[in-house]
Design an enzyme around this catalytic site. Structure first.
Site, mmCIF file in Angstrom:
data_model
loop_
_atom_site.group_PDB
_atom_site.id
_atom_site.type_symbol
_atom_site.label_atom_id
_atom_site.label_comp_id
_atom_site.label_asym_id
_atom_site.label_seq_id
_atom_site.Cartn_x
_atom_site.Cartn_y
_atom_site.Cartn_z
ATOM 1 N N ASP A 55 0.854 -1.185 0.000
ATOM 2 C CA ASP A 55 0.000 0.000 0.000
ATOM 3 C C ASP A 55 0.892 1.237 0.000
ATOM 4 O O ASP A 55 1.436 1.620 1.034
ATOM 5 C CB ASP A 55 -0.914 0.022 1.236
ATOM 6 N N LYS A 78 -6.716 3.347 -3.558
ATOM 7 C CA LYS A 78 -7.158 3.350 -2.160
ATOM 8 C C LYS A 78 -7.367 4.784 -1.713
ATOM 9 O O LYS A 78 -6.609 5.674 -2.105
ATOM 10 C CB LYS A 78 -6.088 2.652 -1.320
ATOM 11 N N LYS A 113 -10.122 0.380 -2.743
ATOM 12 C CA LYS A 113 -10.077 0.138 -1.300
ATOM 13 C C LYS A 113 -10.350 1.418 -0.530
ATOM 14 O O LYS A 113 -9.490 2.280 -0.444
ATOM 15 C CB LYS A 113 -8.710 -0.426 -0.902
#
Lengths: 515, 314
Positions: free
Chosen positions: B151, B214, B250
């Site tokens: 991430d 995300k 996400k």
């Protein structure tokens, strides 16, 4: 009817460019592992709102002079649930004698009580009504959905809250009329004869009764033949609020009852919302009578989508503009004018979005499109849709099974439409969108204005100067920009040309009820 | 919009990127908020709710990102992700745990054989303010220790100053450093401020090779608000239509209740499409959410709410 469902005369279904309709993947589901979703649609389980909050009476009398009294005609009409055609209740078919009594009661109340009551006191009654509407909102929403066929999410989130908002707003005006721009001491007009349509039964009642009462008038109101129940429930609300007898009277019946009411010599002011055809008849009948008249009639609103619009939100706005309330909206954006350079992409997104619309049980909280209010209206929609096809326009509806009982029409979009097609000119008053294209702003405005109506229009662009340029040139009572179907009690609503005259809401709306 | 996507990939000059990103259709904030609010009124009950809750559990990236994280804390989190509800063997595992890069080894050890992924934040999380070499070293180390998902954060400073090329290059470089690990690109939408920026950053990240986009680090508010998730879902839908490549989404930060999670799934279904209702394409970054999902799950099964002490805190 079922023939139009899921038909695609263009041959084009929603491509990958947008959400895939849930129905598509049902078959593949069984092949996937276990009960896990993994890329399969989430099927919403039925989520029906309970009917038990509503206690329907077998028969309803008109509300005259503070009480429900039997109609002298002794005749009744049956009102039915458009979603399953089951009868809901009997309502009185009021005749001349009943209208006489109601107008007389309104006159007595006007002279003896209401006109002399200080504005602040009138305001208290209106505040009380608004609060009771909020307290009983669920009951009213369910009743409205049963009688009208519109989805519960709309009655719950739009009709009832907006009706209450109109009473709150006008309650505030009741003691401030000197500031309405009508002189230092404006006076009420007298007895108001009001006739409302079936598409927003309670909300149209609120639009009419709230300003009338705030200004010191008394009212005789006739709800539509097919949707009288919420007005009769509103009569109970008036009783509960302790409103003096005769200030609000509700007479039920058919078109004949309405005609008797608006032509009654005891009425000082007439307010009508409904079809242009009936409105024209009223204007003719009232000519020379000295009665005041406001008319809110039909429309053929244009939604202009420029190539620089926020496309996803414009799609939402177009969907909301024409499929809200099954398209039974006088200000519906029933003509889409989309700039040719983005038309194909826009229509692809629009079709994909339409495929997500859920048609069915109006009481289900996930229903987006409910039932058409009456068999007669359904007939009219079918007739115009058939004409559209016959005239060579392409009809498309998403896969959308229709319930067997009740009055239903699938959301439909017509492409290949020109100004000369009937579907582009006549008000369908149903979930039917006509798509036209344009090349330049001038052409968009010319096409938008090329209609005998002039009620509403929408402009979609991210460019402020173009938005203002367009709005300035549109001959419509309401122009929304980058949104659609927004109604606020403070904002005047009304039309140009065959869409009627007079305004409802806001300071301008008070004018009709003050001398 | 679609035609220029590949052009942007081939010619990532600032001018080309700017022309492409600013040529995307705008986002109307009011309309986006309204659409998200409308979808939030969908009523998900009984069988639909059961399916949604199970799916949501399987989409959770169970996260701990604190300065005070220890191997013990990470092992506890791993145990929770592996078996979220010890009283109910039918409760599925979470998708992954998400930890800082120095704790990846601990997590990998604790989750061996469980099928639960190990995600590591990297690239000078959460600010992203470090030289590219440091970010790449951070990434390589996490991957070497066994992280299956990375991430990363974008350089919001570069994005806001219009240096799209720098953001693009960093993502490309990190993607390369990831090797076989999945790359989630954190846009930190709370710092991008406008939905137009969210859409542009989404396309920029997807064009540079993101496997997932995300919303947030969880360190900045607002985080995963419904309109932001809506715009990102529109972006992945559009990107798939334009390029054929499917990118995941996400949301992270601020999703604490089962109701919020289910509303997110409704948005996934009705905005992006059912294809994304899959832990491979939609994740929810959360910590306290998991227990609320379990509590609602058990309520559906038993008809009664158990108190919070009947669910393990980690």
């Amino acid at each position: 009817m079922s023939g139009t469902s899921g038909t695609d005369t263009d041959g084009g279904r929603a491509g990958d460019g947008a959400a895939e309709p849930a129905q598509d993947q049902n078959r593949a589901r069984a092949e996937r592992k276990g009960s896990r979703l993994d890329g399969q649609p989430l099927e919403y389980a039925p989520a029906p709102e309970s009917r038990s909050v509503v206690r329907l009476r077998e028969a309803y009398d008109p509300f005259i002079d503070g009480e429900f009294v039997p109609a002298e005609t002794g005749e009744h009409l049956t009102t039915a649930n458009p979603a399953d055609e089951e009868p809901l209740a009997q309502v009185a078919l009021c005749g001349e004698a009943d209208v006489d009594r109601a107008v007389a009661a309104a006159r007595r109340a006007f002279d003896a009580v209401w006109r002399e009551l200080p504005g602040a006191e009138r305001g208290k009654y209106l505040f009380r009504i608004a609060r009771i509407l909020q307290e009983r909102s669920r009951e009213i929403a369910v009743l409205e959905t049963l009688d009208n066929g519109k989805p519960i999410k709309e009655t719950r989130d739009f009709d009832v809250p907006t009706a209450a908002a109109h009473f709150f707003y006008h309650a505030g005006w009741a003691d401030k009329l000197a500031f309405a721009g009508m002189g230092p001491d404006p006076r009420p007009v007298g007895v108001c004869a009001q006739v409302v349509p079936w598409n927003f039964p309670l909300l149209m009642l609120a639009w009419k009764i709230a300003p009338a009462l705030a200004a010191g008038n008394t009212v005789v109101l006739k709800p539509a033949e097919t949707t009288p129940l919420s007005a009769l429930l509103f009569a109970e609300v008036c009783q509960e609020a302790g409103l003096p007898p005769g200030v609000v009277n509700i007479v039920t019946g058919d078109g004949g009852t309405g005609r008797t009411l608006v032509e009654h010599p005891g009425a000082d002011k007439v307010a009508f919302t409904g079809s242009t055809e009936v409105g024209r008849g009223i204007a003719r009948a009232l000519a020379g009578s000295g009665k005041r008249l406001t008319l809110e009639l039909g429309g053929k609103g244009a939604n202009i989508v420029y190539d620089d619009a926020a496309l996803d939100q414009a799609v939402e706005g177009v969907v909301n503009g024409v499929f809200f309330n099954q398209g039974h909206v006088c200000c519906a954006g029933s003509r889409l004018l989309v700039q040719e350079s983005v038309a194909e992409e826009f229509l692809e997104r629009l079709r994909a979005r339409m495929a997500l619309l859920r048609l069915g049980d109006p009481l289900d909280k996930n229903t987006d499109i409910g039932a058409v209010n009456s068999a007669a209206q359904l007939e009219r929609i079918r007739d115009l849709a058939e004409t559209g096809r016959a005239e060579g326009a392409h009809a498309w509806s998403p896969p959308c099974p229709l319930p067997e009982r009740g009055h239903w029409f699938p959301p439909t979009v017509f492409t290949g439409v020109t100004q000369a097609h009937r579907v582009a000119r006549e008000e369908v008053f149903g979930p039917v969108l006509s798509v036209l294209t344009f090349r330049t702003p001038e052409e968009a405005v010319a096409k938008a204005n090329n209609t005998p109506y002039g009620l509403s229009a929408g402009v979609w662009t991210e460019k402020g100067s173009r938005m203002l340029w367009t709005a300035e040139r549109l001959r419509a009572g309401v122009v929304w920009s980058n949104t659609f179907n927004k109604f606020d009690p403070a904002s005047p609503f009304g039309g140009y040309k065959e869409s009627g005259y007079g305004r409802e809401g806001g300071r301008h709306g008070l004018e009709a009820y003050l001398a | 919009m679609p035609q220029t996507a590949s052009a942007a990939e081939q010619a990532p000059t600032n001018r080309a990127l700017r022309e492409f990103l600013h040529g995307l259709p705008g986002v109307d904030e009011v309309g986006a908020r309204e659409r998200a609010a409308g979808l939030a009124t969908r009523s998900v009950k009984t069988t639909a709710k059961a399916a949604a809750l199970d799916l949501a559990v399987r989409m959770v990236d169970l996260t701990t990102l604190e300065g005070a994280d220890t191997p013990g804390k990470v092992r506890a989190l791993a145990a929770k992700a592996r078996r979220p509800d010890p009283d109910d063997p039918s409760a599925p595992s979470a998708a992954a745990v998400c930890v800082y890069s120095d704790l990846v080894g601990v997590a990998v050890e604790a989750l061996r054989g469980s099928g639960v992924g190990v995600a590591s934040v990297a690239t000078a999380f959460p600010s992203g303010r470090a030289p590219l070499e440091a970010k790449l070293a951070d990434t390589r180390r996490a991957v070497a220790d066994g992280a299956t998902e990375i991430d990363m954060v974008i350089d919001r400073g570069a994005f806001l100053s219009g240096d799209y090329r720098k953001v693009h290059e960093e993502i490309t470089a990190v993607k390369q450093a990831c090797g076989g690990a999945h790359l989630k690109v954190i846009l930190e939408t709370g710092e991008l401020a406008t939905l137009d920026n969210v859409r542009r950053a989404s396309w920029l990240a997807m064009g540079a090779g993101a496997d997932f986009i995300k919303t947030s680090t969880g360190k900045v508010a607002p985080a995963a608000t419904p309109p932001v998730v809506l715009v990102m879902l529109e972006a992945v839908r559009g990107h798939r239509a334009a390029t054929g490549r499917t990118v995941g989404v996400k949301p992270a930060g601020g999703i604490r209740t089962a109701k919020d999670a289910v509303r997110n799934l409704v948005m996934v279904q009705e905005v992006a499409g059912p294809r994304w209702l899959d832990p491979a394409l939609f994740r929810i970054g959360a910590s306290s959410l998991l227990n609320d999902l379990l509590m609602q799950r058990s309520k559906l099964r038993t008809g009664a709410y158990a108190g919070p002490d009947y669910f393990t805190i980690d």
